[in-house]
Design an enzyme around this catalytic site. Sequence first.
Site, PDB file in Angstrom:
ATOM      1  N   ASP A   1      34.566  40.061  33.334  1.00  0.00           N
ATOM      2  CA  ASP A   1      34.986  40.525  34.745  1.00  0.00           C
ATOM      3  C   ASP A   1      33.874  39.927  35.499  1.00  0.00           C
ATOM      4  O   ASP A   1      32.771  40.782  35.629  1.00  0.00           O
ATOM      5  CB  ASP A   1      35.172  41.934  34.651  1.00  0.00           C
ATOM      6  CG  ASP A   1      35.452  42.677  36.064  1.00  0.00           C
ATOM      7  OD1 ASP A   1      35.217  41.987  37.032  1.00  0.00           O
ATOM      8  OD2 ASP A   1      35.637  43.805  36.081  1.00  0.00           O
TER       9      ASP A   1
ATOM     10  N   LYS B   1      35.390  40.723  46.755  1.00  0.00           N
ATOM     11  CA  LYS B   1      33.852  40.713  46.780  1.00  0.00           C
ATOM     12  C   LYS B   1      33.100  39.564  47.341  1.00  0.00           C
ATOM     13  O   LYS B   1      32.808  39.298  48.391  1.00  0.00           O
ATOM     14  CB  LYS B   1      33.451  41.007  45.429  1.00  0.00           C
ATOM     15  CG  LYS B   1      33.211  42.744  45.211  1.00  0.00           C
ATOM     16  CD  LYS B   1      34.705  43.147  45.051  1.00  0.00           C
ATOM     17  CE  LYS B   1      34.730  44.572  44.858  1.00  0.00           C
ATOM     18  NZ  LYS B   1      35.084  44.908  43.146  1.00  0.00           N
TER      19      LYS B   1
ATOM     20  N   TRP C   1      32.953  49.676  35.668  1.00  0.00           N
ATOM     21  CA  TRP C   1      34.019  48.847  35.614  1.00  0.00           C
ATOM     22  C   TRP C   1      34.325  48.559  34.356  1.00  0.00           C
ATOM     23  O   TRP C   1      35.384  48.487  33.837  1.00  0.00           O
ATOM     24  CB  TRP C   1      33.734  47.547  36.399  1.00  0.00           C
ATOM     25  CG  TRP C   1      33.904  47.906  38.036  1.00  0.00           C
ATOM     26  CD1 TRP C   1      32.633  47.780  38.611  1.00  0.00           C
ATOM     27  CD2 TRP C   1      34.824  48.368  38.693  1.00  0.00           C
ATOM     28  NE1 TRP C   1      33.307  48.291  39.970  1.00  0.00           N
ATOM     29  CE2 TRP C   1      34.551  48.656  39.963  1.00  0.00           C
ATOM     30  CE3 TRP C   1      36.436  48.509  38.152  1.00  0.00           C
ATOM     31  CZ2 TRP C   1      35.433  49.176  40.842  1.00  0.00           C
ATOM     32  CZ3 TRP C   1      37.138  49.129  39.399  1.00  0.00           C
ATOM     33  CH2 TRP C   1      36.742  49.469  40.648  1.00  0.00           C
TER      34      TRP C   1
HETATM   35  C1  LIG Z   1      36.021  45.708  42.536  1.00  0.00           C
HETATM   36  C2  LIG Z   1      36.052  45.484  40.995  1.00  0.00           C
HETATM   37  C3  LIG Z   1      37.100  45.478  40.083  1.00  0.00           C
HETATM   38  C4  LIG Z   1      38.381  46.063  40.650  1.00  0.00           C
HETATM   39  O1  LIG Z   1      38.987  45.232  41.568  1.00  0.00           O
HETATM   40  P1  LIG Z   1      40.439  45.383  42.309  1.00  0.00           P
HETATM   41  O2  LIG Z   1      40.726  43.973  42.834  1.00  0.00           O
HETATM   42  O3  LIG Z   1      40.107  46.375  43.117  1.00  0.00           O
HETATM   43  O4  LIG Z   1      41.195  45.707  41.061  1.00  0.00           O
HETATM   44  C5  LIG Z   1      36.861  45.569  38.990  1.00  0.00           C
HETATM   45  N1  LIG Z   1      35.646  45.170  38.286  1.00  0.00           N
HETATM   46  C6  LIG Z   1      34.617  44.924  39.102  1.00  0.00           C
HETATM   47  C7  LIG Z   1      33.330  44.351  38.535  1.00  0.00           C
HETATM   48  C8  LIG Z   1      34.680  45.126  40.521  1.00  0.00           C
HETATM   49  O5  LIG Z   1      33.711  44.819  41.277  1.00  0.00           O
END
Ligand SMILES: *Cc1c(COP(=O)(O)O)cnc(C)c1O
Length: 360
Positions: free
Chosen positions: A172, A196, A102
């Site tokens: 993030d 998530k 990521w």
């Molecule tokens: C799933 C995830 C993303 C991407 O998320 P989307 O909502 O599909 O764009 C980015 N960073 C992390 C840490 C993730 O787990």
Amino acid sequence: MSRVFNFSAGPAVLPEEVLKKAAAEMLDWNGSGQSVMEMSHRGKEFIAIAEAAEADLRELLAIPSNYKVLFLQGGATLQFAMIPMNLLAGKTSADYVNTGEWSKKAIKEAKLFCQPNVIASSEDQKFTYAPAQGDWKPSADAAYVHYCANETIGGVEFQWIPETGDVPLVCDMSSNILSKPIDITKYGLIYAGAQKNIGPAGLTIVIIREDLIGKAPEKTPAMLNYKTHADADSMYNTPPTYGIYIAGLVFKWLKEQGGLAAMQKKNAEKAALIYDLLDSSSFYNNPVRREDRSLMNIPFTLAKPELDDEFLKGAKARGLVQLKGHRSVGGMRASIYNAMPLEGVQALVEYMKEFEVKNA
Ligand SMILES: *Cc1c(COP(=O)(O)O)cnc(C)c1O
């Protein structure tokens, strides 16, 4: 019908109580005679839902009043672009910490807008640890510092908050937000896709310090400018109304569970059950450095990878699903977000022990 234990990394398990409440309110929310999905986003019913969701989120995370909470769309992935678009403020570089898949995606997207300096990386050891702050090499004129608090694929989680002085810290937090209390004041901006640990896919939450808003170049499209959404209380256009409603129910559920300190304790307990088994077994392995292990996503491999399919099949037969590891790393991955009950983890550990005895 019996529900499975869903170990998916995302979209992921939601609290059963939340799903039941949503089911009960599906045709008639609170005597309105409508589903939340059918409501005007500008009507008083939905405004009340959105305001309560924001208030509960603020309470859970103790978000100070000089931070805005934005309910956006486009996923965490759109934030990879919106962050440089909005935060560079005339500068030409930003600092990035590279701890896995990521982080790499965020860095790649930032290249469209600036020079992303990778000031620390764990690539030398296949992304199995979080680089210590002392090893970071911050650059002189970075607009911000970006890192991923929990690498969902690699299963590496920062158990500490970086110190970046006056340079805004951007994080993030897609896969570990709300899993524990955090000090929001250490951050300039936090973002997370909802699917998530928050709610359904389609909602993205951004928590941003007010002084970082309003610095995007003039030609920035309205939808990609934080100021647009901040000024309009996330109602510039139609927001993801049903996602906000479900997220609001999850926030209420979290408060009923005792808030984030209580969740942290439960999450540590759940993760320990799995890590203890991995550590005491020579059949299963997790490559991540002990102190950087994720409490949310636990990748592991079998000593005999030729048994992967059999492992997954046997798990599914017991109602333990979505354990297949990410295609980029193989093996297995158990995602055990807030909504995964202790019983689910116990059932998984039980199964893993039996499988080992049978196949080691
Ligand atoms: C799933 C995830 C993303 C991407 O998320 P989307 O909502 O599909 O764009 C980015 N960073 C992390 C840490 C993730 O787990």
